[in-house]
Design a protein around this motif. Structure first.
Motif: not given
Length: 101
Positions: A35-36, A32, A45, A38-42
């Motif tokens: 990842r950029p 995670n 997830k 804006k695309k990171r998971w909470d």
């Protein structure tokens, strides 16, 4: 024993479940970070992805055991698992487990 019953049995009776999940969560958190923003998971997830890893790994084990046990009766499964030290062997495997991307 159904696959769902098998998962429940492992999650309730196998100490290695917590170890696996921690390793899988750590792996997913590391992925995670890459990842950029804006695309990171909470966190939910990330945990869900880790649990999917658990389910996938245990599906393979379940399928292997199913060919050996050849019964849907739960106590036959638990007898086999105890007699053949399946949990002990799985514990050793998980202790040595490293997730690499």
């Amino acid at each position: 024993m159904t696959y769902k019953e098998f998962l429940t049995y492992l999650e309730e009776n196998f100490d290695g479940y917590e170890i696996f999940m921690q390793k899988a969560i750590d792996f997913q958190q590391e992925k995670n970070k890459n990842r950029p923003a804006k695309k990171r998971w909470d966190e939910t997830k990330v945990e869900k992805a880790a649990y999917e890893m658990w389910k996938q790994g245990m599906q393979t084990l379940y399928n292997n055991l199913k060919t050996q046990i050849k019964s849907a009766i739960s106590y036959k499964w638990t007898e086999y698992i105890v007699q053949h030290e399946v949990l002990e062997n799985l514990q050793d495997t998980i202790a040595d487990l490293n997730f690499i991307e």
